[in-house]
Design an enzyme around this catalytic site. Structure first.
Site, PDB file in Angstrom:
ATOM      1  N   THR A 181     -38.194 -27.999 -71.839  1.00 47.37           N
ATOM      2  CA  THR A 181     -39.528 -27.997 -71.246  1.00 47.37           C
ATOM      3  C   THR A 181     -39.555 -27.027 -70.090  1.00 47.37           C
ATOM      4  O   THR A 181     -38.560 -26.875 -69.412  1.00 47.37           O
ATOM      5  CB  THR A 181     -39.836 -29.389 -70.627  1.00 47.37           C
ATOM      6  OG1 THR A 181     -39.428 -30.388 -71.528  1.00 47.37           O
ATOM      7  CG2 THR A 181     -41.284 -29.544 -70.268  1.00 47.37           C
ATOM      8  N   ARG A 209     -43.124 -35.216 -84.874  1.00 51.67           N
ATOM      9  CA  ARG A 209     -42.649 -35.801 -83.611  1.00 51.67           C
ATOM     10  C   ARG A 209     -43.352 -35.156 -82.413  1.00 51.67           C
ATOM     11  O   ARG A 209     -43.540 -33.953 -82.329  1.00 51.67           O
ATOM     12  CB  ARG A 209     -41.141 -35.576 -83.502  1.00 51.67           C
ATOM     13  CG  ARG A 209     -40.489 -36.175 -82.243  1.00 51.67           C
ATOM     14  CD  ARG A 209     -40.251 -35.137 -81.172  1.00 51.67           C
ATOM     15  NE  ARG A 209     -39.418 -35.658 -80.077  1.00 51.67           N
ATOM     16  CZ  ARG A 209     -39.281 -35.038 -78.923  1.00 51.67           C
ATOM     17  NH1 ARG A 209     -39.879 -33.894 -78.688  1.00 51.67           N
ATOM     18  NH2 ARG A 209     -38.519 -35.550 -77.978  1.00 51.67           N
ATOM     19  N   GLY A 211     -43.095 -35.302 -78.142  1.00 52.35           N
ATOM     20  CA  GLY A 211     -42.244 -35.774 -77.048  1.00 52.35           C
ATOM     21  C   GLY A 211     -43.066 -36.247 -75.864  1.00 52.35           C
ATOM     22  O   GLY A 211     -44.259 -36.554 -75.973  1.00 52.35           O
ATOM     23  N   ASP A 212     -42.416 -36.275 -74.726  1.00 52.44           N
ATOM     24  CA  ASP A 212     -43.061 -36.767 -73.503  1.00 52.44           C
ATOM     25  C   ASP A 212     -43.993 -35.747 -72.866  1.00 52.44           C
ATOM     26  O   ASP A 212     -44.927 -36.108 -72.141  1.00 52.44           O
ATOM     27  CB  ASP A 212     -41.994 -37.128 -72.457  1.00 52.44           C
ATOM     28  CG  ASP A 212     -41.150 -35.905 -72.102  1.00 52.44           C
ATOM     29  OD1 ASP A 212     -40.585 -35.292 -73.026  1.00 52.44           O
ATOM     30  OD2 ASP A 212     -41.084 -35.552 -70.916  1.00 52.44           O
ATOM     31  N   THR A 232     -38.210 -33.321 -67.728  1.00 52.47           N
ATOM     32  CA  THR A 232     -37.602 -32.491 -68.762  1.00 52.47           C
ATOM     33  C   THR A 232     -36.431 -33.278 -69.338  1.00 52.47           C
ATOM     34  O   THR A 232     -35.868 -34.135 -68.663  1.00 52.47           O
ATOM     35  CB  THR A 232     -37.145 -31.132 -68.198  1.00 52.47           C
ATOM     36  OG1 THR A 232     -36.522 -30.378 -69.238  1.00 52.47           O
ATOM     37  CG2 THR A 232     -36.176 -31.274 -67.037  1.00 52.47           C
ATOM     38  N   GLY A 233     -36.082 -32.969 -70.563  1.00 53.69           N
ATOM     39  CA  GLY A 233     -34.971 -33.694 -71.186  1.00 53.69           C
ATOM     40  C   GLY A 233     -35.437 -34.521 -72.362  1.00 53.69           C
ATOM     41  O   GLY A 233     -36.483 -34.233 -72.953  1.00 53.69           O
ATOM     42  N   GLY A 235     -37.255 -36.586 -74.440  1.00 51.86           N
ATOM     43  CA  GLY A 235     -38.603 -37.103 -74.262  1.00 51.86           C
ATOM     44  C   GLY A 235     -38.755 -38.573 -74.583  1.00 51.86           C
ATOM     45  O   GLY A 235     -39.521 -39.288 -73.933  1.00 51.86           O
TER      46      GLY A 235
HETATM   47  N1  GLY Z   1     -38.962 -33.193 -72.994  1.00 46.53           N
HETATM   48  C1  GLY Z   1     -39.524 -32.554 -74.086  1.00 46.53           C
HETATM   49  C2  GLY Z   1     -39.400 -33.270 -75.348  1.00 46.53           C
HETATM   50  O1  GLY Z   1     -38.592 -34.185 -75.478  1.00 46.53           O
HETATM   51  O2  GLY Z   1     -40.090 -32.904 -76.266  1.00 46.53           O
END
Ligand code: GLY
Length: 320
Positions: A181, A209, A211-212, A232-233, A235
């Protein structure tokens, strides 16, 4: 008789000098403005672009949009926009969001063939009655808004995907597929705070999918009175703990930006006591007084900070 009411009276009376002495008064964490902070040292050019707005007295939201667009268009960044690694079926699908100083937000999820999902997200915020558009609907809206379709799967990404298909092993590597991210927070000269978050998500994810990053409160959250945070990381773990919202609430409770980020990563480890080494999540936070900080689960996370003192890469403390 000494009643409960009397006790409260004396207690409250006794507390007043204590609060004036500063013991009960929440500590104020301050910095300077304007300031911009972004996840990962790969954001140096992004910060420069954001600073070109902020240093001229420009708007924080313009700064974060201009900033993260640099990485969205960078084919060398394999976790954001053009050049982002595809899902396991070969589709590059993008997630992005913005949030401004009024607490307004816009988000796109599973957006394909658009170089700048962050700009589409901003348009969702400003030009629609909604906060989130996904997939085909988000793309239709982008096209109607004048964005052009582009192929985002680079030759390099295609090669990496073909190589992945040989084993089809889904095991995102810490600080590599996992550092997926660019999140950016900016506070402008007028004290307006904004944030942006954009990603191609986890490499080789299942088709569909999300993510966050485009989820308000997970990948990004701004409270106009308190400040903002981005994640970041991995999600999935950020979503399960509503991470960025948690960070902002911890700042509201009186913690420094760094402490607030630490509490949020601790929450993830509390949930995963047997997988301390297997997860990377990091947060950065900025309060409305210009104080900032960050924290990660694993070593190796850093942020780029730009203010009137110049630009620097700041390694962040970590838990494990
Ligand atoms: N942090 C971004 C994702 O997991 O998509």
């Amino acid at each position: 008789m000494y009643s409960r009411k009397d006790f409260l009276k004396t207690s409250i009376a006794g507390l007043v000098p204590v609060s004036f002495s500063g013991i009960l008064k929440p500590k104020k964490f301050t910095g300077t403005k304007p300031v911009v902070i972004s996840t990962w040292k790969t954001a140096k050019n992004a910060n420069k672009a954001a600073w070109s707005v902020l240093s001229k007295g420009g708007y924080a939201l313009d700064a974060v949009e201009k900033g993260v667009k640099v990485e969205e268009a960078n084919p060398k960044n394999s976790t954001v926009g053009y050049g982002g690694r595809p899902d396991r079926d070969g589709n590059v699908t993008l997630d992005a969001c913005v949030m401004d100083e009024k607490g307004d937000c816009g988000s796109v999820m599973y957006l394909e063939n658009m170089m700048h999902p962050v700009s589409v997200a901003r348009k969702v915020m400003t030009d629609t009655p909604h906060s989130i558009l996904v997939g085909a609907g988000a793309k239709k809206f982008a096209l109607e808004s004048g964005f052009k379709e582009e192929d985002l799967l680079t030759e390099e990404s295609k090669k990496a995907w073909k190589k992945w298909l040989e084993k089809e092993d889904y095991n995102p590597e810490i600080n590599v597929e996992n550092h997926d991210t660019i999140g950016m927070l900016a506070l402008d000269e007028k004290g307006r705070i904004s944030g942006a978050c954009t990603t191609s998500g986890a490499a080789w994810k299942m088709n569909g999918r999300v993510g966050d990053s485009p989820i308000i409160g997970s990948g990004l959250f701004i409270d106009p009175k308190i400040g903002g945070a981005v994640a970041t990381g991995l999600g999935e773990e950020v979503i399960k703990t509503a991470g960025s919202h948690l960070v902002v609430e911890m700042m509201r409770a009186g913690h420094s930006p760094e402490e607030a980020c630490k509490i949020a990563v601790e929450r993830i480890i509390e949930r995963n006591p047997d997988n301390k080494k297997g997860i990377q999540v990091a947060y950065i936070a900025l309060n409305v007084d210009g104080a900032f900080g960050g924290y990660s689960i694993q070593d190796g996370f850093d942020a780029v900070v730009t203010n009137t003192d110049g630009q620097r890469v700041q390694p962040m403390n970590f838990l494990v």
